[in-house]
Scaffold this motif. Structure first.
Motif: not given
Length: 320
Positions: A64, A152, A154, A166, A235, A237, A244
């Protein structure tokens, strides 16, 4: 797709910091300027931060942080929108030749997962856009507050040698910007009458277990419904640069051992110490809900054991 087909977590030794003010119609995109078209090509590098790494080795960046990687680029066709107004968010994944990719592998029941998160990590959206025949993806989005967001994508390109990627790009929401602090550390979250409890810790560079228990009206939920090939999708972050993290569920519906609640188990690796924001999507009674948590990752000690933060001593790590 079997959940064990997902790639292992990336880790990083580089953290990027972002600053800037957001006004009406204005957008800052430092990541696009500093990481665009600089794919990470050395796949032999270590994917974890361990003591004793060879001098001069460079661990790969977490997912990310790059807009381009391994010959693919996230082309965000809607780089700005207006807060509080529904807007069609459009983007494409392009190959080295600039052509939009139209062939993807299916991962967790979808060709592509789209995450939109605010820089302050107070807003989170897990979306599944529609792909047109020309490779352009789109989905209506309404963001509640003005400011900076990160988008993002993915996905896994089709092909035997393809690996999950990602990619990230900056998105600006115009309007009156009101800065928000990162939500405080929490081990329980309330959403629509459900209470979700987090057990476990994060340690920099090490894989740890996280278990989330779902209850409703004080009673454990034992009939969770499958969502994206699992009973929950998590998820994580990193606060600051929104690195990510790929988090993997343990087991899957129908495998004969994984129960539909109340506990949902995952494994995760934090690339560095610091604060992380975790978002759990779970499905019950035909509705997907999201529970959010702030969790610090402790640094790994030189002896190879984790230094436990003072406020993490009683988070239920024994439930790993």
């Amino acid at each position: 797709m079997h959940t064990t087909a997902k790639i292992g977590l990336y880790s990083a030794a580089l953290a990027l910091a972002f600053t800037g003010a957001y006004g009406i119609g204005a957008a800052a995109d430092p990541l696009a300027r500093t990481t665009s078209h600089t794919p990470h090509t050395d796949r032999r590098e270590s994917s974890t931060m361990n003591h004793g790494e060879p001098r001069g080795s460079t661990p790969p960046l977490p997912g990310g942080l790059q807009i381009s990687q391994d010959g693919y680029t996230l082309d965000l066709l809607t780089p700005r929108l207006t807060a509080g107004r529904e807007t069609l968010l459009r983007f494409a994944i392009r190959d080295d030749a600039g052509a939009a990719v139209t062939d993807y592998a299916t991962a967790h029941d979808k060709e592509l997962h789209l995450i939109v998160a605010s820089r302050d990590l107070n807003t989170f959206r897990h979306l599944h856009p529609t792909r047109a025949a020309d490779g352009t993806w789109s989905i209506p989005v309404e963001l509640p507050a003005a400011g900076g967001y990160r988008v993002f994508a993915d996905f896994t390109p089709a092909g035997e040698d393809a690996r999950p990627l990602t990619l990230g790009a900056d998105l600006a929401a115009a309007g009156t910007y009101q800065p928000q602090d990162l939500p405080p550390q929490n081990s329980t979250a309330e959403v629509d009458g459900y209470t979700v409890t987090l057990h476990g810790t994060l340690t920099a560079g090490r894989t740890t277990g996280l278990t989330l228990g779902v209850a409703k009206d004080g009673k454990p939920v034992t009939d969770l419904q499958p969502y994206l090939g699992a009973y929950g999708h998590l998820v994580a972050l990193r606060a600051g640069d929104l690195a990510y993290l790929h988090v993997h569920p343990e087991g899957e519906p129908g495998d004969g051992t994984t129960r539909p609640g109340p506990a949902i188990s995952f494994t995760a690796t934090a690339p560095t110490d610091g604060a992380y924001r975790l978002f759990l999507d779970f499905k019950h009674q035909d509705t997907v809900r999201t529970a959010a948590f702030t969790l610090p990752a402790s640094p790994a000690s030189p002896t190879g054991t984790a230094a436990i933060p003072r406020d993490q001593n009683h988070t239920g790590a024994e439930h790993h």
